[in-house]
Design an enzyme around this catalytic site. Sequence first.
Site, PDB file in Angstrom:
ATOM      1  N   ASP A  29      82.067  52.752  90.428  1.00  0.00           N
ATOM      2  CA  ASP A  29      82.544  53.579  89.461  1.00  0.00           C
ATOM      3  C   ASP A  29      83.109  54.909  89.979  1.00  0.00           C
ATOM      4  OD1 ASP A  29      82.475  55.738  87.420  1.00  0.00           O
ATOM      5  OD2 ASP A  29      81.743  54.630  85.820  1.00  0.00           O
ATOM      6  N   ILE A  30      84.384  55.415  89.938  1.00  0.00           N
ATOM      7  CA  ILE A  30      84.615  56.456  90.691  1.00  0.00           C
ATOM      8  C   ILE A  30      84.115  57.749  90.102  1.00  0.00           C
ATOM      9  CG2 ILE A  30      86.849  57.125  89.017  1.00  0.00           C
ATOM     10  CD1 ILE A  30      87.088  57.225  92.801  1.00  0.00           C
ATOM     11  N   GLU A  88      85.474  54.792  76.900  1.00  0.00           N
ATOM     12  CA  GLU A  88      86.355  55.600  77.822  1.00  0.00           C
ATOM     13  C   GLU A  88      87.431  54.697  78.499  1.00  0.00           C
ATOM     14  OE1 GLU A  88      83.066  53.443  79.961  1.00  0.00           O
ATOM     15  OE2 GLU A  88      82.996  55.242  78.498  1.00  0.00           O
ATOM     16  N   VAL A  89      87.467  53.429  78.342  1.00  0.00           N
ATOM     17  CA  VAL A  89      88.578  52.832  78.915  1.00  0.00           C
ATOM     18  C   VAL A  89      88.734  51.458  77.822  1.00  0.00           C
ATOM     19  CG1 VAL A  89      89.570  51.260  80.809  1.00  0.00           C
ATOM     20  CG2 VAL A  89      88.438  53.524  81.178  1.00  0.00           C
ATOM     21  N   HIS A  93      83.895  46.022  79.648  1.00  0.00           N
ATOM     22  CA  HIS A  93      83.011  46.298  81.052  1.00  0.00           C
ATOM     23  C   HIS A  93      81.880  46.626  80.839  1.00  0.00           C
ATOM     24  CE1 HIS A  93      84.571  50.261  79.751  1.00  0.00           C
ATOM     25  NE2 HIS A  93      83.509  50.752  80.266  1.00  0.00           N
ATOM     26  N   HIS A  95      78.584  48.365  82.741  1.00  0.00           N
ATOM     27  CA  HIS A  95      77.974  49.197  83.790  1.00  0.00           C
ATOM     28  C   HIS A  95      76.854  48.547  84.264  1.00  0.00           C
ATOM     29  CE1 HIS A  95      80.531  52.605  82.509  1.00  0.00           C
ATOM     30  NE2 HIS A  95      80.581  52.249  81.261  1.00  0.00           N
TER      31      HIS A  95
END
Length: 129
Positions: A29-30, A88-89, A93, A95
Site C-alpha cells: 500500500d502506498i 477508496e478504490v 481488494h 488489506h
Amino acid sequence: MSSVFTKIISREIPAHIIAEDEQHIAFLDISPLAKGHTLVIPKKETDLIFDLDSEEFRNLWSFAQKIGKKIGKAIPCIRVGIAVVGLEVPHAHIHLVPLNTMGDLNFINERLKLSPEEFQEIQNAIINA
C-alpha cells in the site's frame, strides 16, 4: 471500470509488487497503516468483493493467505490483520496489515510516509520470507 489498480496490473504506474499469478497481484500500500501493509487484488476488474464468483472468491483468499504468511515471517508483528473496506478504490481488494495492537487496523489513523528505500527494503523482506 478502470482504476488505479488496473494501471498497476498493466504496469502503467509503478508499484512494489510482492507476488503475482495469472489471476491476482499483491503489492505494498502506498499509504500504509503499518510497515508491510499489503493489498491483494484480483486482476479481473470487479468493484465489490462479493461480486466475484465463488471460485474466484476462494482463489483470492487462498492467494491472500500465502501473502499473509510471508508478511508474518518478514515483519515483526503479533499477527497479520485482514480488512475488506473497498471505499477508496472501486476494485475488490484485501488489506493485509501487520498488527501489534487493536488500533493498528484503524483506517482513520495517520498513514506512514515511507521513503522509496524503505518500501524497497520491506518489499524485499516479504518476497524473501
